[in-house]
Design a protein around this motif. Structure first.
Motif, PDB file in Angstrom:
ATOM      1  N   ASP A 152      43.862   7.200 106.511  1.00 21.52           N
ATOM      2  CA  ASP A 152      44.673   8.313 105.988  1.00 21.52           C
ATOM      3  C   ASP A 152      45.417   8.893 107.185  1.00 21.52           C
ATOM      4  OD1 ASP A 152      45.682  10.353 104.467  1.00 21.52           O
ATOM      5  OD2 ASP A 152      43.811  11.472 104.334  1.00 21.52           O
TER       6      ASP A 152
ATOM      7  N   CYS B 252      40.671   8.513 110.622  1.00 18.45           N
ATOM      8  CA  CYS B 252      41.437   9.749 110.434  1.00 18.45           C
ATOM      9  C   CYS B 252      40.809  10.483 109.238  1.00 18.45           C
ATOM     10  CB  CYS B 252      42.909   9.487 110.226  1.00 18.45           C
ATOM     11  SG  CYS B 252      43.660   8.659 111.632  1.00 18.45           S
TER      12      CYS B 252
ATOM     13  N   ASP C 214      37.525  10.712 113.637  1.00 24.51           N
ATOM     14  CA  ASP C 214      38.714  11.574 113.751  1.00 24.51           C
ATOM     15  C   ASP C 214      38.798  12.081 115.181  1.00 24.51           C
ATOM     16  OD1 ASP C 214      40.609  13.084 111.448  1.00 24.51           O
ATOM     17  OD2 ASP C 214      40.506  14.115 113.395  1.00 24.51           O
TER      18      ASP C 214
ATOM     19  N   GLY D  85      37.698  15.551 105.426  1.00 21.67           N
ATOM     20  CA  GLY D  85      36.701  14.651 104.887  1.00 21.67           C
ATOM     21  C   GLY D  85      36.561  14.507 103.387  1.00 21.67           C
TER      22      GLY D  85
ATOM     23  N   ASP E 179      39.503   9.085 119.727  1.00 20.45           N
ATOM     24  CA  ASP E 179      40.849   8.603 119.438  1.00 20.45           C
ATOM     25  C   ASP E 179      40.741   7.171 118.909  1.00 20.45           C
ATOM     26  OD1 ASP E 179      43.402   7.576 119.506  1.00 20.45           O
ATOM     27  OD2 ASP E 179      43.946   8.568 121.382  1.00 20.45           O
ATOM     28  N   ALA E 180      41.137   6.969 117.683  1.00 24.47           N
ATOM     29  CA  ALA E 180      41.008   5.655 117.046  1.00 24.47           C
ATOM     30  C   ALA E 180      41.768   4.573 117.806  1.00 24.47           C
ATOM     31  CB  ALA E 180      41.528   5.729 115.612  1.00 24.47           C
TER      32      ALA E 180
ATOM     33  N   ALA F 206      38.939  13.609 108.975  1.00 26.93           N
ATOM     34  CA  ALA F 206      38.681  15.038 108.793  1.00 26.93           C
ATOM     35  C   ALA F 206      39.809  15.731 108.018  1.00 26.93           C
ATOM     36  CB  ALA F 206      38.523  15.691 110.165  1.00 26.93           C
TER      37      ALA F 206
ATOM     38  N   LYS G  12      37.919  12.383 101.551  1.00 29.09           N
ATOM     39  CA  LYS G  12      37.806  10.952 101.244  1.00 29.09           C
ATOM     40  C   LYS G  12      36.485  10.394 101.752  1.00 29.09           C
ATOM     41  CE  LYS G  12      42.802  10.772 101.250  1.00 29.09           C
ATOM     42  NZ  LYS G  12      43.050  12.124 101.814  1.00 29.09           N
TER      43      LYS G  12
ATOM     44  N   ARG H 154      38.171  19.894 113.235  1.00 34.97           N
ATOM     45  CA  ARG H 154      38.331  19.440 111.845  1.00 34.97           C
ATOM     46  C   ARG H 154      37.081  18.689 111.382  1.00 34.97           C
ATOM     47  NH1 ARG H 154      43.689  19.127 109.633  1.00 34.97           N
ATOM     48  NH2 ARG H 154      43.277  17.114 108.669  1.00 34.97           N
TER      49      ARG H 154
HETATM   50  C1  SAM Z   1      45.924  13.327 106.891  1.00 36.55           C
HETATM   51  S1  SAM Z   1      44.721  13.925 107.944  1.00 36.55           S
HETATM   52  C2  SAM Z   1      43.256  13.221 107.322  1.00 36.55           C
HETATM   53  C3  SAM Z   1      42.726  13.875 106.051  1.00 36.55           C
HETATM   54  C4  SAM Z   1      41.367  13.308 105.652  1.00 36.55           C
HETATM   55  N1  SAM Z   1      41.385  11.877 105.498  1.00 36.55           N
HETATM   56  C5  SAM Z   1      40.839  13.920 104.369  1.00 36.55           C
HETATM   57  O1  SAM Z   1      40.896  13.297 103.319  1.00 36.55           O
HETATM   58  O2  SAM Z   1      40.339  15.030 104.438  1.00 36.55           O
HETATM   59  C6  SAM Z   1      45.012  12.987 109.392  1.00 36.55           C
HETATM   60  C7  SAM Z   1      43.924  13.101 110.440  1.00 36.55           C
HETATM   61  O3  SAM Z   1      44.223  12.177 111.500  1.00 36.55           O
HETATM   62  C8  SAM Z   1      43.610  12.663 112.670  1.00 36.55           C
HETATM   63  N2  SAM Z   1      44.156  11.896 113.805  1.00 36.55           N
HETATM   64  C9  SAM Z   1      45.401  11.965 114.325  1.00 36.55           C
HETATM   65  N3  SAM Z   1      45.535  11.084 115.340  1.00 36.55           N
HETATM   66  C10 SAM Z   1      44.352  10.425 115.449  1.00 36.55           C
HETATM   67  C11 SAM Z   1      43.856   9.408 116.320  1.00 36.55           C
HETATM   68  N4  SAM Z   1      44.635   8.874 117.274  1.00 36.55           N
HETATM   69  N5  SAM Z   1      42.583   8.999 116.169  1.00 36.55           N
HETATM   70  C12 SAM Z   1      41.790   9.544 115.213  1.00 36.55           C
HETATM   71  N6  SAM Z   1      42.202  10.511 114.369  1.00 36.55           N
HETATM   72  C13 SAM Z   1      43.467  10.951 114.480  1.00 36.55           C
HETATM   73  C14 SAM Z   1      43.925  14.145 112.622  1.00 36.55           C
HETATM   74  O4  SAM Z   1      43.024  14.876 113.430  1.00 36.55           O
HETATM   75  C15 SAM Z   1      43.768  14.452 111.114  1.00 36.55           C
HETATM   76  O5  SAM Z   1      42.494  14.983 110.845  1.00 36.55           O
END
Ligand code: SAM
Length: 422
Positions: free
Chosen positions: A301, A238, A259, A242, A285-286, A240, A244, A264
């Motif tokens: 995150d 997760c 992500d 980015g 999708d993770a 984007a 972190k 994003r």
């Molecule tokens: C809180 S944001 C992340 C912020 C990022 N870590 C940063 O520091 O910039 C949560 C992210 O989870 C992603 N996300 C949501 N469901 C997901 C999934 N099933 N698999 C992968 N990514 C997912 C969203 O697209 C979003 O970018």
């Protein structure tokens, strides 16, 4: 012919309508192809955005100031124009005659609002004659679905302190790639740099050379908690846009960033290019991804209610009602379980959310430990944190009212978990 100063204000009033009356998220309204800021100059765009954000932080006070002068509710566009004008005069220091003339002109040219210029003129002149109209009013309250559980957990005084921070424009925090000094920036105890005044980010020294990136000081603590080492194989799940990932890549670790959102992730590509850092990026999708190998450490995150970032996203209370929280909690739990499966024996997972709600933080940690009793929690030993921020279970709770005297911090919960060695 438009009165000078109406362009940005007119766009701001339209954007307020999208958020307050149509329930749109501000970021979506700003990015839409037909966004009212699309045709504006960069400076008017910035001004319109600033006016919308400031007004959203003070709607409650604006409505209380306006109430005695309005016998019945005016059309949405006119009400939003009045709110914006009141906030501009009360908070932004806008010169009364300029604000009033501009708003009268905007309402004159609005869709079927031309007949209301007299009302707007009269009401705003009365408000303008009141010195400091917000002085006796408390800061805007969080919505009840969020406020109530926070009052229950932390009490009214803490919630009032959080709301006082949320009423302010947040400072600009930067994460340095390596040690760097920026004129006018203050070094925070945890290693982030803070710039108090409003500046054009791209004009700051070190932007073009990628010496730092914009990241709230609270957000920057999660990657520090993971403590990635040079050469380690690390997953940012997760990832984007980015912030972190950049921190992890700057340690010299081999970073994979995953992500689900390609748009994003495009911003992550840009950030990596600007900073000269490297990471493998995977759009997937993770929950269904099979990496085929294991990682030394994972940073998760997870998507959440984002209630810790209200000061940066004051539109959130108007576009959300908390009904998606149970779904988010379930998704976070599924992502935690998935992330644990990506770790080598003895590996570590940092789970974090930018939420103030215990369901997405403290309770999520308790539930994870109940599902995976062999995990251990490693309490944070981060430079610059107050030991009082560490929870009884060994997590780190960041509240927006921490460091209130220097501008506060985004709300986060994070915890570092260790899997058993083989
Ligand atoms: C809180 S944001 C992340 C912020 C990022 N870590 C940063 O520091 O910039 C949560 C992210 O989870 C992603 N996300 C949501 N469901 C997901 C999934 N099933 N698999 C992968 N990514 C997912 C969203 O697209 C979003 O970018």
């Amino acid at each position: 012919m438009a009165v000078d100063g109406t362009t940005a204000r007119n766009a701001a009033v339209t954007l307020l309508g999208a958020v307050l009356d149509e329930g749109a998220q501000l970021s979506q309204a700003l990015d839409a192809p037909d966004s009212p800021i699309a045709p504006l100059s960069p400076s008017d765009r910035a001004r319109a955005q600033r006016l919308v954000l400031t007004t959203l932080r003070h709607i409650e006070q604006a409505d209380r100031v306006l109430a005695p002068y309005l016998r019945k509710s005016p059309p949405d566009f006119v009400r939003n124009a009045l709110r914006l004008a009141v906030v501009e005069m009360a908070v932004d220091g806008g010169a009364a005659h300029g604000v009033v003339n501009a708003m009268v002109d905007i309402v004159r040219h609005g869709n079927r609002t031309g007949h209301m210029t007299g009302l707007v003129n009269a009401v705003l002149r009365k408000v303008a004659a009141t010195p400091d109209p917000f002085v006796k009013l408390p800061p805007q309250r969080m919505p009840q679905w969020l406020r109530q559980p926070l009052v229950h957990r932390w009490g009214r005084d803490v919630v009032a302190a959080i709301e006082a921070v949320q009423a302010q424009a947040p400072p600009l925090d930067l994460t340095p790639k390596t040690s760097v000094e920026i004129e006018g920036a203050v070094a925070l105890p945890t290693g982030s740099l803070r710039i108090g005044q409003s500046v054009q980010v791209s004009a700051l020294p070190g932007f073009a050379t990628g010496d730092w990136w914009v990241q709230d000081a609270g957000a920057a603590m999660a990657a520090r908690l993971l403590d990635a080492q040079k050469g380690e194989v690390v997953l940012d799940l997760c990832a984007a846009p980015g912030g972190k990932t950049l921190q992890l890549a700057a340690t010299g670790a081999k970073v994979t960033a995953v992500d689900i959102s390609s748009p994003r992730l495009a911003r992550l590509h840009e950030n990596l290019a600007r900073t000269g850092l490297t990471a493998s990026i995977i759009a997937t999708d993770a929950l269904h991804w099979e990496p085929g190998y294991l990682f030394d450490a994972v940073l998760l995150d997870a998507p959440c209610s984002a209630t810790g970032t209200l000061r940066r996203h004051p539109d959130l209370p108007f576009s959300k009602d908390g009904s998606d929280v149970p779904q988010l909690v379930a998704l976070q739990a599924a992502l935690i379980d998935r992330a644990l499966g990506f770790l080598k024996p003895g590996g570590r997972l940092v789970f974090c959310t930018c939420s103030l709600l215990a369901e997405e933080g403290e309770d999520q940690l308790t539930a994870t430990l109940a599902r995976h009793p062999a995990l251990t929690v490693e309490p944070p030993t981060l430079q610059g944190i107050d030991p009082a921020w560490i929870t009884p279970d060994g997590g780190l709770r960041l509240r927006p009212d921490y460091w209130a005297d220097i501008g506060g911090i985004d709300g986060f919960f994070m915890a570092r978990l260790r899997t058993p060695a083989a």
